[in-house]
Design an enzyme around this catalytic site. Structure first.
Site, PDB file in Angstrom:
ATOM      1  N   GLU A 121       0.885  -1.180   0.000  1.00 30.41           N
ATOM      2  CA  GLU A 121       0.000   0.000   0.000  1.00 30.41           C
ATOM      3  C   GLU A 121       0.912   1.216   0.000  1.00 30.41           C
ATOM      4  O   GLU A 121       1.592   1.485   0.982  1.00 30.41           O
ATOM      5  CB  GLU A 121      -0.922  -0.044   1.233  1.00 30.41           C
ATOM      6  CG  GLU A 121      -2.170   0.807   1.043  1.00 30.41           C
ATOM      7  CD  GLU A 121      -1.984   2.252   1.475  1.00 30.41           C
ATOM      8  OE1 GLU A 121      -1.176   2.960   0.828  1.00 30.41           O
ATOM      9  OE2 GLU A 121      -2.649   2.668   2.435  1.00 30.41           O
TER      10      GLU A 121
ATOM     11  N   CYS B  38      -2.621   8.289   3.660  1.00 28.92           N
ATOM     12  CA  CYS B  38      -2.476   7.723   2.315  1.00 28.92           C
ATOM     13  C   CYS B  38      -3.664   8.091   1.435  1.00 28.92           C
ATOM     14  O   CYS B  38      -3.526   8.277   0.239  1.00 28.92           O
ATOM     15  CB  CYS B  38      -2.284   6.216   2.382  1.00 28.92           C
ATOM     16  SG  CYS B  38      -3.406   5.401   3.493  1.00 28.92           S
TER      17      CYS B  38
ATOM     18  N   GLU C 136       2.652  12.842  -4.586  1.00 31.05           N
ATOM     19  CA  GLU C 136       2.105  12.785  -3.229  1.00 31.05           C
ATOM     20  C   GLU C 136       2.912  13.718  -2.320  1.00 31.05           C
ATOM     21  O   GLU C 136       4.127  13.576  -2.203  1.00 31.05           O
ATOM     22  CB  GLU C 136       2.165  11.352  -2.678  1.00 31.05           C
ATOM     23  CG  GLU C 136       1.478  11.261  -1.328  1.00 31.05           C
ATOM     24  CD  GLU C 136       1.532   9.860  -0.715  1.00 31.05           C
ATOM     25  OE1 GLU C 136       2.635   9.296  -0.603  1.00 31.05           O
ATOM     26  OE2 GLU C 136       0.463   9.348  -0.339  1.00 31.05           O
TER      27      GLU C 136
HETATM   28  O1  TXE Z   1       8.586   6.231   3.774  1.00 30.43           O
HETATM   29  P1  TXE Z   1       9.263   4.797   3.748  1.00 30.43           P
HETATM   30  P2  TXE Z   1       9.077   7.577   4.480  1.00 30.43           P
HETATM   31  C1  TXE Z   1       5.054   8.379   1.464  1.00 30.43           C
HETATM   32  C2  TXE Z   1       4.825   9.854   1.733  1.00 30.43           C
HETATM   33  C3  TXE Z   1       6.078  10.247   2.435  1.00 30.43           C
HETATM   34  C4  TXE Z   1       7.106   9.395   1.727  1.00 30.43           C
HETATM   35  C5  TXE Z   1       8.383   9.135   2.482  1.00 30.43           C
HETATM   36  O2  TXE Z   1       4.707  10.524   0.504  1.00 30.43           O
HETATM   37  O3  TXE Z   1       6.351  11.609   2.304  1.00 30.43           O
HETATM   38  O4  TXE Z   1       6.444   8.172   1.517  1.00 30.43           O
HETATM   39  O5  TXE Z   1       8.104   8.635   3.806  1.00 30.43           O
HETATM   40  C6  TXE Z   1      10.512   1.218   6.180  1.00 30.43           C
HETATM   41  N1  TXE Z   1      13.541  -2.032   3.605  1.00 30.43           N
HETATM   42  N2  TXE Z   1       4.402   7.559   2.472  1.00 30.43           N
HETATM   43  O6  TXE Z   1      10.467   7.893   4.085  1.00 30.43           O
HETATM   44  O7  TXE Z   1      10.741   4.914   3.644  1.00 30.43           O
HETATM   45  C7  TXE Z   1      10.581   2.370   7.145  1.00 30.43           C
HETATM   46  O8  TXE Z   1      11.457   2.066   8.217  1.00 30.43           O
HETATM   47  C8  TXE Z   1      12.497  -2.285   4.403  1.00 30.43           C
HETATM   48  C9  TXE Z   1       3.060   7.152   2.178  1.00 30.43           C
HETATM   49  O9  TXE Z   1       8.804   7.469   5.920  1.00 30.43           O
HETATM   50  O10 TXE Z   1       8.579   4.035   2.673  1.00 30.43           O
HETATM   51  C10 TXE Z   1       9.125   2.479   7.569  1.00 30.43           C
HETATM   52  O11 TXE Z   1       8.856   1.496   8.561  1.00 30.43           O
HETATM   53  N3  TXE Z   1      11.788  -1.322   5.023  1.00 30.43           N
HETATM   54  C11 TXE Z   1       2.670   6.015   3.040  1.00 30.43           C
HETATM   55  C12 TXE Z   1       8.374   2.136   6.273  1.00 30.43           C
HETATM   56  O12 TXE Z   1       9.310   1.451   5.454  1.00 30.43           O
HETATM   57  C13 TXE Z   1      12.144  -0.043   4.803  1.00 30.43           C
HETATM   58  C14 TXE Z   1       2.995   6.174   4.478  1.00 30.43           C
HETATM   59  C15 TXE Z   1       7.861   3.335   5.488  1.00 30.43           C
HETATM   60  O13 TXE Z   1       8.936   4.182   5.192  1.00 30.43           O
HETATM   61  C16 TXE Z   1      13.219   0.288   3.965  1.00 30.43           C
HETATM   62  C17 TXE Z   1       4.366   6.622   4.663  1.00 30.43           C
HETATM   63  C18 TXE Z   1      13.931  -0.767   3.357  1.00 30.43           C
HETATM   64  N4  TXE Z   1      14.979  -0.556   2.540  1.00 30.43           N
HETATM   65  C19 TXE Z   1       4.994   7.334   3.685  1.00 30.43           C
HETATM   66  N5  TXE Z   1      13.331   1.636   3.911  1.00 30.43           N
HETATM   67  C20 TXE Z   1       1.256   5.527   2.834  1.00 30.43           C
HETATM   68  N6  TXE Z   1       1.098   4.537   1.953  1.00 30.43           N
HETATM   69  O14 TXE Z   1       0.338   5.951   3.495  1.00 30.43           O
HETATM   70  C21 TXE Z   1      12.355   2.143   4.697  1.00 30.43           C
HETATM   71  N7  TXE Z   1      11.639   1.122   5.250  1.00 30.43           N
END
Ligand code: TXE
Length: 492
Positions: A265, A299, A396
């Site tokens: 998601e 989201c 986004e």
């Molecule tokens: O997201 P990440 P971030 C979008 C939103 C936001 C942007 C960046 O636009 O501004 O993403 O947010 C884990 N292997 N959304 O940097 O990195 C991380 O530790 C495994 C929309 O916070 O995707 C966290 O637990 N896991 C979204 C999770 O991934 C990894 C909600 C989300 O972080 C990883 C959040 C890796 N290599 C952000 N790198 C929605 N769908 O609602 C990071 N993580």
């Protein structure tokens, strides 16, 4: 609960990995700080799970599954345990809500009214499914002249890694953990490093509920460290991820190596369509909630507001009034309706989008500034006279920033709504029931709401397509996503 009480609660939360039924001081030296987005102070230092902890947690989960204490439980036992989690969450919902406000920076009423009730209902909903994970009986014409009886059974998909984001950590953890446990899968939760505290508290509560060792683990740590180790581990059978498309891509690549299953998601750029026949008061209220709730860090945030030209000026005016009525402030102050963004990095990212909106020629009609005060605050921001080609309408932002775009016909509204890389959610505001169903049918999105922004329920499948990802959390779809359907054919 006051800020001081919430800070004391934060101090008491366990801050280390939990697996195989025990809390463990991580053996690596690594730890990370958790920063309060409102005061910019460190509120906790959490031990990071390294390769040894990840490996041991996965092994513990695997042995719980295969003839282990978890695998041996039947559906009604799992239901009892899940209901117990719901009961404990309900008893402690005030504490969870305060901790979530502190950790995420969101106003106190939001976790009380949305996140906690949703999380509790999610555990109860899936407690209800746990002893109803049934297969199908499928008529077949026979085999080599002999009659056959064919049926299917649903078996747990295996060890599930759940990786969650920081915007609604308790609720999204519940969305991923509850269906997988209901289906009989051991779950390893990797909470967000920016806001891990409620997930750690949830782990202590799941422990208290009496789950057998290995059924549930929590591995705090940074994404590129603990998260990457977990998704790369061959002992993980399924990865359920909510976060950015960039990290979602890494999850998909890691999962592809072992042809492992994923639910992804990845956020959205959701349209809110306001037709001229809508109840304009209700629409303005709903649209404003759709973009300003949770500081826009949602989201399903309705960040593209598409408005029929006949009511465009009227709606813009009403939305500006709603934006001006938002009270930015400390989540623990009465009257605060919007808190701070999660981090300085994220605030700066949102500020860059606001600058891009101005540079791109959209008309800034509300907000746009960062108040002079500590904390990662950004004013609720609206751009009128936007087009769907602008950066602010395509990417986004994940903050309280919306682009308001005019349309001249239903077909044009649908075309703009669908001209988007994401396809997660949409809202339609109209009083014409025929138009409501027709437009809902044509919009490309995982979920369309009519006359109400994002009415979530644990019974309703949740997820998207395109850049928003694939697969569904919640409802029966959440059970399907946590099980494999096995066919048995008996030749009589
Ligand atoms: O997201 P990440 P971030 C979008 C939103 C936001 C942007 C960046 O636009 O501004 O993403 O947010 C884990 N292997 N959304 O940097 O990195 C991380 O530790 C495994 C929309 O916070 O995707 C966290 O637990 N896991 C979204 C999770 O991934 C990894 C909600 C989300 O972080 C990883 C959040 C890796 N290599 C952000 N790198 C929605 N769908 O609602 C990071 N993580």
């Amino acid at each position: 609960m006051t800020r001081a009480e919430a800070e004391r609660l934060a101090a008491d939360v366990p801050k280390e990995p939990y697996y195989a039924g025990r809390w463990r001081a991580a053996r690596g030296a690594a730890a990370f700080d958790v920063v309060d987005p409102v005061t910019e102070r460190c509120i906790a230092t959490v031990a990071e799970a390294g390769s040894e902890e990840v490996d041991e947690a996965v092994r513990a989960a695997r042995s719980a599954l295969a003839d282990g204490p978890w695998g041996k439980l039947d559906g009604s036992d799992r239901a009892r345990l899940l209901n117990r989690v719901a009961d404990l969450l309900e008893e402690r919902s005030e504490q969870f809500a305060a901790l979530e406000s502190l950790d995420v920076g969101k106003p106190g009423f939001e976790p009380r009214v949305i996140d906690l009730p949703q999380a509790i209902r999610t555990f109860r909903h899936f407690a209800g499914w746990a002893d109803k994970v049934t297969g199908r009986s499928i008529p077949t014409p026979g085999y080599m002249g002999r009659p056959t009886v064919s049926y299917t059974v649903r078996e747990p998909v295996g060890v599930v890694a759940a990786i969650t984001p920081w915007n609604s950590p308790t609720m999204i953890a519940a969305w991923k953990v509850a269906p997988a446990l209901a289906a009989g899968c051991p779950v390893i939760l990797k909470p967000p490093e920016d806001a891990p505290l409620t997930s750690l508290l949830l782990a202590s509560l799941i422990e208290e509920a009496g789950f057998p060792p290995g059924a549930f683990s929590v591995l705090p740590g940074r994404g590129p460290m603990t998260g990457q180790l977990l998704i790369d581990h061959p002992g993980v059978d399924k990865i359920s991820f909510t976060g950015s498309p960039q990290t979602g891509h890494k999850v998909a690549v890691a999962a592809a190596k072992g042809f492992r299953r994923t639910t992804l998601e990845l956020g959205g750029k959701s349209p809110q369509l306001v037709f001229a026949d809508a109840d304009l008061d209700a629409a303005a209220d709903g649209v404003a909630v759709g973009i300003f709730a949770n500081q826009g860090e949602v989201c399903a945030a309705g960040s593209r507001i598409l408005v029929a030209r006949a009511v465009y000026d009227d709606i813009v005016k009403r939305l500006v009034t709603r934006a001006q009525g938002v009270r930015l402030g400390d989540p623990f102050d009465d009257g605060t309706t919007m808190g701070a963004l999660i981090s300085a990095r994220h605030r700066d990212r949102v500020a860059r989008y606001i600058a891009a909106g101005v540079a791109g020629g959209a008309r800034l009609v509300a907000g746009g500034r960062q108040p002079e005060r500590p904390g990662y605050f950004v004013e609720p921001t609206l751009f009128a006279d936007a087009t769907n080609a602008m950066t602010i309408a395509r990417e986004e932002i994940f903050g309280p920033v919306a682009a308001i775009i005019a349309f001249d016909s239903d077909d044009e509204a649908v075309a703009i709504a669908n001209d988007c890389d994401y396809a997660l959610a949409a809202t339609v505001w109209t009083s014409d029931v025929g138009r409501a169903h027709t437009v809902a049918g044509k919009i490309k999105a995982g979920a369309v709401a009519v006359n109400g922004w994002s009415p979530l329920d644990p019974a309703l499948p949740w997820g998207g397509t395109r850049l928003s990802g694939h697969g569904r959390d919640l409802g029966w779809a959440g059970i399907e996503a946590s099980t494999e359907e096995k066919t048995v054919t008996v030749v009589l």
